[in-house]
Design a protein around this motif. Structure first.
Motif, PDB file in Angstrom:
ATOM      1  N   ILE A 108      40.142  44.410  37.886  1.00  0.00           N
ATOM      2  CA  ILE A 108      41.356  43.593  37.917  1.00  0.00           C
ATOM      3  C   ILE A 108      42.392  44.185  36.973  1.00  0.00           C
ATOM      4  CG2 ILE A 108      42.316  41.317  37.310  1.00  0.00           C
ATOM      5  CD1 ILE A 108      39.595  40.143  38.318  1.00  0.00           C
ATOM      6  N   GLN A 109      41.921  44.685  35.825  1.00  0.00           N
ATOM      7  CA  GLN A 109      42.829  45.291  34.849  1.00  0.00           C
ATOM      8  C   GLN A 109      43.327  46.659  35.301  1.00  0.00           C
ATOM      9  OE1 GLN A 109      43.795  43.467  32.209  1.00  0.00           O
ATOM     10  NE2 GLN A 109      42.483  41.883  33.063  1.00  0.00           N
ATOM     11  N   THR A 110      42.443  47.463  35.871  1.00  0.00           N
ATOM     12  CA  THR A 110      42.815  48.833  36.230  1.00  0.00           C
ATOM     13  C   THR A 110      43.492  48.933  37.595  1.00  0.00           C
ATOM     14  OG1 THR A 110      40.602  49.282  37.123  1.00  0.00           O
ATOM     15  CG2 THR A 110      40.995  49.872  34.814  1.00  0.00           C
ATOM     16  N   SER A 111      43.279  47.972  38.461  1.00  0.00           N
ATOM     17  CA  SER A 111      43.884  47.992  39.802  1.00  0.00           C
ATOM     18  C   SER A 111      44.544  46.653  40.099  1.00  0.00           C
ATOM     19  CB  SER A 111      42.817  48.277  40.862  1.00  0.00           C
ATOM     20  OG  SER A 111      42.162  49.485  40.625  1.00  0.00           O
ATOM     21  N   PRO A 112      45.649  46.349  39.415  1.00  0.00           N
ATOM     22  CA  PRO A 112      46.285  45.041  39.609  1.00  0.00           C
ATOM     23  C   PRO A 112      46.736  44.785  41.047  1.00  0.00           C
ATOM     24  CG  PRO A 112      47.549  46.406  38.052  1.00  0.00           C
ATOM     25  CD  PRO A 112      46.344  47.169  38.452  1.00  0.00           C
ATOM     26  N   GLN A 113      46.987  45.854  41.796  1.00  0.00           N
ATOM     27  CA  GLN A 113      47.399  45.673  43.194  1.00  0.00           C
ATOM     28  C   GLN A 113      46.271  45.083  44.039  1.00  0.00           C
ATOM     29  OE1 GLN A 113      46.918  48.591  41.667  1.00  0.00           O
ATOM     30  NE2 GLN A 113      45.743  49.957  43.006  1.00  0.00           N
ATOM     31  N   ASP A 114      45.024  45.236  43.589  1.00  0.00           N
ATOM     32  CA  ASP A 114      43.869  44.687  44.301  1.00  0.00           C
ATOM     33  C   ASP A 114      43.284  43.468  43.587  1.00  0.00           C
ATOM     34  OD1 ASP A 114      44.025  46.767  46.181  1.00  0.00           O
ATOM     35  OD2 ASP A 114      42.780  48.079  44.934  1.00  0.00           O
ATOM     36  N   ALA A 115      44.076  42.832  42.759  1.00  0.00           N
ATOM     37  CA  ALA A 115      43.574  41.731  41.930  1.00  0.00           C
ATOM     38  C   ALA A 115      42.967  40.607  42.760  1.00  0.00           C
ATOM     39  CB  ALA A 115      44.686  41.192  41.037  1.00  0.00           C
ATOM     40  N   SER A 116      43.584  40.262  43.880  1.00  0.00           N
ATOM     41  CA  SER A 116      43.046  39.142  44.668  1.00  0.00           C
ATOM     42  C   SER A 116      41.656  39.473  45.223  1.00  0.00           C
ATOM     43  CB  SER A 116      44.003  38.744  45.794  1.00  0.00           C
ATOM     44  OG  SER A 116      44.118  39.793  46.741  1.00  0.00           O
ATOM     45  N   THR A 117      41.453  40.695  45.653  1.00  0.00           N
ATOM     46  CA  THR A 117      40.135  41.106  46.157  1.00  0.00           C
ATOM     47  C   THR A 117      39.106  41.075  45.033  1.00  0.00           C
ATOM     48  OG1 THR A 117      41.098  42.492  47.876  1.00  0.00           O
ATOM     49  CG2 THR A 117      38.830  42.991  47.226  1.00  0.00           C
ATOM     50  N   HIS A 118      39.491  41.584  43.864  1.00  0.00           N
ATOM     51  CA  HIS A 118      38.559  41.618  42.745  1.00  0.00           C
ATOM     52  C   HIS A 118      38.311  40.227  42.162  1.00  0.00           C
ATOM     53  CE1 HIS A 118      39.555  45.982  42.873  1.00  0.00           C
ATOM     54  NE2 HIS A 118      38.238  46.014  42.794  1.00  0.00           N
ATOM     55  N   ASP A 119      39.304  39.358  42.229  1.00  0.00           N
ATOM     56  CA  ASP A 119      39.081  37.962  41.834  1.00  0.00           C
ATOM     57  C   ASP A 119      38.037  37.321  42.747  1.00  0.00           C
ATOM     58  OD1 ASP A 119      40.759  37.715  39.632  1.00  0.00           O
ATOM     59  OD2 ASP A 119      42.485  37.107  40.840  1.00  0.00           O
ATOM     60  N   TRP A 120      38.165  37.577  44.051  1.00  0.00           N
ATOM     61  CA  TRP A 120      37.205  37.039  45.014  1.00  0.00           C
ATOM     62  C   TRP A 120      35.813  37.608  44.748  1.00  0.00           C
ATOM     63  CZ3 TRP A 120      34.434  39.593  48.915  1.00  0.00           C
ATOM     64  CH2 TRP A 120      33.718  38.752  49.770  1.00  0.00           C
ATOM     65  N   LEU A 121      35.726  38.936  44.556  1.00  0.00           N
ATOM     66  CA  LEU A 121      34.435  39.556  44.260  1.00  0.00           C
ATOM     67  C   LEU A 121      33.828  38.989  42.980  1.00  0.00           C
ATOM     68  CD1 LEU A 121      35.106  43.304  45.144  1.00  0.00           C
ATOM     69  CD2 LEU A 121      33.493  41.757  46.278  1.00  0.00           C
ATOM     70  N   SER A 122      34.658  38.791  41.983  1.00  0.00           N
ATOM     71  CA  SER A 122      34.184  38.232  40.712  1.00  0.00           C
ATOM     72  C   SER A 122      33.626  36.825  40.917  1.00  0.00           C
ATOM     73  CB  SER A 122      35.331  38.209  39.700  1.00  0.00           C
ATOM     74  OG  SER A 122      34.912  37.645  38.493  1.00  0.00           O
ATOM     75  N   ALA A 123      34.309  36.022  41.706  1.00  0.00           N
ATOM     76  CA  ALA A 123      33.840  34.662  41.981  1.00  0.00           C
ATOM     77  C   ALA A 123      32.514  34.686  42.745  1.00  0.00           C
ATOM     78  CB  ALA A 123      34.895  33.882  42.766  1.00  0.00           C
ATOM     79  N   GLN A 124      32.388  35.593  43.698  1.00  0.00           N
ATOM     80  CA  GLN A 124      31.139  35.715  44.454  1.00  0.00           C
ATOM     81  C   GLN A 124      30.000  36.175  43.551  1.00  0.00           C
ATOM     82  OE1 GLN A 124      31.061  34.545  47.660  1.00  0.00           O
ATOM     83  NE2 GLN A 124      33.174  34.062  47.105  1.00  0.00           N
ATOM     84  N   ALA A 125      30.283  37.149  42.682  1.00  0.00           N
ATOM     85  CA  ALA A 125      29.263  37.642  41.747  1.00  0.00           C
ATOM     86  C   ALA A 125      28.839  36.522  40.796  1.00  0.00           C
ATOM     87  CB  ALA A 125      29.797  38.839  40.968  1.00  0.00           C
ATOM     88  N   ALA A 126      29.783  35.691  40.373  1.00  0.00           N
ATOM     89  CA  ALA A 126      29.449  34.576  39.482  1.00  0.00           C
ATOM     90  C   ALA A 126      28.497  33.602  40.179  1.00  0.00           C
ATOM     91  CB  ALA A 126      30.723  33.861  39.033  1.00  0.00           C
ATOM     92  N   GLN A 127      28.708  33.359  41.465  1.00  0.00           N
ATOM     93  CA  GLN A 127      27.818  32.467  42.208  1.00  0.00           C
ATOM     94  C   GLN A 127      26.418  33.058  42.335  1.00  0.00           C
ATOM     95  OE1 GLN A 127      29.516  31.351  45.979  1.00  0.00           O
ATOM     96  NE2 GLN A 127      31.268  30.347  45.037  1.00  0.00           N
TER      97      GLN A 127
END
Length: 123
Positions: free
Chosen positions: A55-74
């Motif tokens: 999310i920090q290194t690729s802000p243009q893909d933040a929404s995808t990485h936010d989603w991945l982060s949420a899935q990983a948290a689950q």
């Protein structure tokens, strides 16, 4: 000579140190289920951390990485719950959520010895 019991306080939010202790206590050939689950959880936790870096290194893909982060948290929460429940089912956690590492290691060793004796016995 009996060794003093080693216990650690656990919850369904396992720290890396707790995961290592569980893995070391269960590290015998008999049944690798606890170690295998701990390994999976460690990998998911690492991926979860990695998604935050992305999310920090690729802000243009933040929404995808936010989603991945949420899935990983689950997945992390689910694996933590499975490990915790497995330890409870095996009566390795007391009422205060203390995990008896010596009891866990002793049980794993006893299973390994039993399997070895079974393989070496004549039928």
């Amino acid at each position: 000579m009996t060794q003093p019991s080693q216990t650690i306080q656990v919850s369904q939010q396992f720290s890396d140190e707790q995961l290592l202790a569980i893995c070391e206590a269960a590290d015998v050939i008999a049944c690798q289920c606890p170690s295998y689950l701990v390994h999976l959880l460690k990998e998911v936790k690492e991926f979860h951390r990695y998604t935050h870096e992305c999310i920090q290194t690729s802000p243009q893909d933040a929404s995808t990485h936010d989603w991945l982060s949420a899935q990983a948290a689950q997945v992390e929460m689910m694996l933590s719950h499975i490990i915790f429940e497995l330890l409870q089912r095996e009566n390795l956690i007391d009422e205060q959520n203390n995990l008896d590492l010596s009891k866990m290691a002793e049980r794993a060793r006893a299973i390994a010895v039993q399997q070895t004796v079974g393989r070496n016995s004549c039928a």
